[in-house]
Design a protein around this motif. Structure first.
Motif, PDB file in Angstrom:
ATOM      1  N   SER A 193       0.855  -1.172   0.000  1.00  0.00           N
ATOM      2  CA  SER A 193       0.000   0.000   0.000  1.00  0.00           C
ATOM      3  C   SER A 193       0.897   1.229   0.000  1.00  0.00           C
ATOM      4  N   VAL A 194       0.334   2.364  -0.371  1.00  0.00           N
ATOM      5  CA  VAL A 194       1.122   3.588  -0.430  1.00  0.00           C
ATOM      6  C   VAL A 194       0.349   4.734   0.183  1.00  0.00           C
ATOM      7  N   SER A 195       1.082   5.780   0.496  1.00  0.00           N
ATOM      8  CA  SER A 195       0.501   7.010   1.012  1.00  0.00           C
ATOM      9  C   SER A 195       1.257   8.177   0.416  1.00  0.00           C
ATOM     10  N   ARG A 196       0.519   9.146  -0.140  1.00  0.00           N
ATOM     11  CA  ARG A 196       1.160  10.353  -0.659  1.00  0.00           C
ATOM     12  C   ARG A 196       0.818  11.477   0.319  1.00  0.00           C
ATOM     13  N   GLN A 197       1.739  11.699   1.248  1.00  0.00           N
ATOM     14  CA  GLN A 197       1.466  12.621   2.352  1.00  0.00           C
ATOM     15  C   GLN A 197       1.552  14.081   1.917  1.00  0.00           C
ATOM     16  N   ALA A 198       2.332  14.324   0.893  1.00  0.00           N
ATOM     17  CA  ALA A 198       2.546  15.675   0.393  1.00  0.00           C
ATOM     18  C   ALA A 198       3.132  15.529  -1.000  1.00  0.00           C
ATOM     19  N   GLN A 199       3.252  16.641  -1.699  1.00  0.00           N
ATOM     20  CA  GLN A 199       3.828  16.558  -3.045  1.00  0.00           C
ATOM     21  C   GLN A 199       5.209  15.908  -2.999  1.00  0.00           C
ATOM     22  N   ALA A 200       5.939  16.173  -1.933  1.00  0.00           N
ATOM     23  CA  ALA A 200       7.324  15.725  -1.863  1.00  0.00           C
ATOM     24  C   ALA A 200       7.498  14.361  -1.219  1.00  0.00           C
ATOM     25  N   LYS A 201       6.453  13.761  -0.702  1.00  0.00           N
ATOM     26  CA  LYS A 201       6.612  12.519   0.070  1.00  0.00           C
ATOM     27  C   LYS A 201       5.668  11.419  -0.411  1.00  0.00           C
ATOM     28  N   PHE A 202       6.251  10.236  -0.588  1.00  0.00           N
ATOM     29  CA  PHE A 202       5.480   9.088  -1.090  1.00  0.00           C
ATOM     30  C   PHE A 202       6.022   7.859  -0.380  1.00  0.00           C
ATOM     31  N   SER A 203       5.188   7.219   0.458  1.00  0.00           N
ATOM     32  CA  SER A 203       5.643   6.101   1.279  1.00  0.00           C
ATOM     33  C   SER A 203       5.039   4.794   0.787  1.00  0.00           C
ATOM     34  N   LEU A 204       5.818   3.743   0.907  1.00  0.00           N
ATOM     35  CA  LEU A 204       5.386   2.397   0.534  1.00  0.00           C
ATOM     36  C   LEU A 204       5.335   1.551   1.791  1.00  0.00           C
ATOM     37  N   SER A 205       4.225   0.842   1.998  1.00  0.00           N
ATOM     38  CA  SER A 205       4.071  -0.007   3.179  1.00  0.00           C
ATOM     39  C   SER A 205       3.832  -1.451   2.796  1.00  0.00           C
ATOM     40  N   LEU A 206       4.445  -2.309   3.579  1.00  0.00           N
ATOM     41  CA  LEU A 206       4.169  -3.727   3.509  1.00  0.00           C
ATOM     42  C   LEU A 206       3.471  -4.057   4.819  1.00  0.00           C
ATOM     43  N   GLU A 207       2.172  -4.337   4.756  1.00  0.00           N
ATOM     44  CA  GLU A 207       1.388  -4.511   5.990  1.00  0.00           C
ATOM     45  C   GLU A 207       1.817  -5.732   6.782  1.00  0.00           C
ATOM     46  N   SER A 208       2.136  -6.806   6.064  1.00  0.00           N
ATOM     47  CA  SER A 208       2.583  -8.041   6.705  1.00  0.00           C
ATOM     48  C   SER A 208       3.624  -8.674   5.782  1.00  0.00           C
ATOM     49  N   ALA A 209       4.876  -8.344   6.045  1.00  0.00           N
ATOM     50  CA  ALA A 209       5.931  -8.735   5.116  1.00  0.00           C
ATOM     51  C   ALA A 209       6.067 -10.251   5.005  1.00  0.00           C
ATOM     52  N   ILE A 210       6.403 -10.698   3.794  1.00  0.00           N
ATOM     53  CA  ILE A 210       6.659 -12.108   3.539  1.00  0.00           C
ATOM     54  C   ILE A 210       7.994 -12.242   2.816  1.00  0.00           C
ATOM     55  N   PRO A 211       8.641 -13.409   2.906  1.00  0.00           N
ATOM     56  CA  PRO A 211       9.981 -13.562   2.322  1.00  0.00           C
ATOM     57  C   PRO A 211      10.083 -13.221   0.836  1.00  0.00           C
ATOM     58  N   ASN A 212       9.044 -13.476   0.052  1.00  0.00           N
ATOM     59  CA  ASN A 212       9.187 -13.174  -1.383  1.00  0.00           C
ATOM     60  C   ASN A 212       9.056 -11.684  -1.681  1.00  0.00           C
ATOM     61  N   GLN A 213       8.935 -10.869  -0.649  1.00  0.00           N
ATOM     62  CA  GLN A 213       9.027  -9.415  -0.821  1.00  0.00           C
ATOM     63  C   GLN A 213      10.454  -8.905  -0.589  1.00  0.00           C
ATOM     64  N   THR A 214      11.350  -9.834  -0.347  1.00  0.00           N
ATOM     65  CA  THR A 214      12.764  -9.487  -0.286  1.00  0.00           C
ATOM     66  C   THR A 214      13.202  -8.992  -1.652  1.00  0.00           C
ATOM     67  N   ALA A 215      13.674  -7.763  -1.713  1.00  0.00           N
ATOM     68  CA  ALA A 215      14.010  -7.147  -2.996  1.00  0.00           C
ATOM     69  C   ALA A 215      14.664  -5.794  -2.751  1.00  0.00           C
ATOM     70  N   LEU A 216      15.063  -5.185  -3.848  1.00  0.00           N
ATOM     71  CA  LEU A 216      15.560  -3.806  -3.838  1.00  0.00           C
ATOM     72  C   LEU A 216      14.433  -2.912  -4.328  1.00  0.00           C
ATOM     73  N   TYR A 217      14.084  -1.908  -3.542  1.00  0.00           N
ATOM     74  CA  TYR A 217      12.966  -1.028  -3.870  1.00  0.00           C
ATOM     75  C   TYR A 217      13.488   0.360  -4.234  1.00  0.00           C
ATOM     76  N   PHE A 218      12.948   0.885  -5.322  1.00  0.00           N
ATOM     77  CA  PHE A 218      13.340   2.221  -5.777  1.00  0.00           C
ATOM     78  C   PHE A 218      12.132   3.137  -5.843  1.00  0.00           C
ATOM     79  N   CYS A 219      12.334   4.337  -5.361  1.00  0.00           N
ATOM     80  CA  CYS A 219      11.391   5.427  -5.563  1.00  0.00           C
ATOM     81  C   CYS A 219      11.897   6.258  -6.733  1.00  0.00           C
TER      82      CYS A 219
END
Lengths: 114, 111
Positions: A65-91
């Motif tokens: 899920s994501v949240s755009r708190q302001a024009q300058a801020k964009f957050s990514l959430s993993l509510e319940s992380a699982i091993p196959n979400q192991t990765a490199l994440y880029f904004c």
């Protein structure tokens, strides 16, 4: 200082934990993106946002899920992380109103889910 | 859906010329971009083709042919520092500017 900043840069967590990856930018761009990179699979789009009130799912949004708190801020959430979400994440960000074909990337957040 | 295919790996020697191809199965896109990514780093923008034809930026050139669903990145006078992964990407149309990436090509430059 980097124009697109991601925190944390590295995180190790356990299955079932909630994780938030944060992205802030000083480029003044309206458009922001979250990508995931896995070896051999390139960059896959998770979510994107073209302004504070606009959130769109990408190719692989399930489990995120994501949240755009302001024009300058964009957050990514993993509510319940699982091993196959192991990765490199880029904004990334891009200009609005101009089709330059250019994305500006943050330095990446490496997430390991045990 | 859409997909962009690239060779997984290309090897060339210093000083040579190398071409990295990108074939795609998508329609309605604004243009084709190319990015470079060194190990441990972030992707950085190299070039963009909004129109068919060749775009030149120093040692790098990029080409697009919409009729052939094909593009390529040409690297001339290869240097060791060009060893990296290269990605093509389309900026998708239909009122949005989301970018979809290919799977990437790892370029190894040998001395």
């Amino acid at each position: 200082d980097a124009d697109v900043t991601q925190t944390p840069r590295n995180r190790i967590t356990k299955t079932g934990k909630r994780i938030m990856l944060e992205c802030s930018q000083t480029k003044g761009h309206d458009r922001m993106y979250w990508y995931r990179q896995d070896p051999g699979l390139g960059l896959r789009l998770i979510y994107y946002s073209f302004d504070v009130k606009d959130i769109n799912k990408g190719e692989i949004s399930d489990g995120y899920s994501v949240s755009r708190q302001a024009q300058a801020k964009f957050s990514l959430s993993l509510e319940s992380a699982i091993p196959n979400q192991t990765a490199l994440y880029f904004c990334a960000t891009s200009e609005s109103g101009a089709n330059t074909g250019e994305l500006f990337f943050g330095e990446g957040s490496r997430l390991t889910v045990l | 859906g859409q997909s962009l295919e690239q060779p997984s790996e290309v090897t060339a020697v210093e000083g040579a010329i190398v071409q990295i191809n990108c074939t795609y199965q998508t329609s309605g896109f604004y243009g084709l971009s190319w990015y470079q990514q060194h190990d441990g780093g972030a992707p950085t923008f190299l070039s963009y083709n909004a129109l068919d034809g060749l775009e030149e930026t120093g040692r790098f050139s990029s080409f697009l042919s919409r009729s052939d669903s094909y593009g390529y990145l040409l690297l001339q006078e290869l240097q060791m520092k060009d060893s990296a992964s290269y990605f093509c990407a389309v900026s998708r149309a239909s009122g949005t500017y989301k970018y979809i990436f290919g799977t990437g090509t790892r370029l190894k430059v040998l001395a």
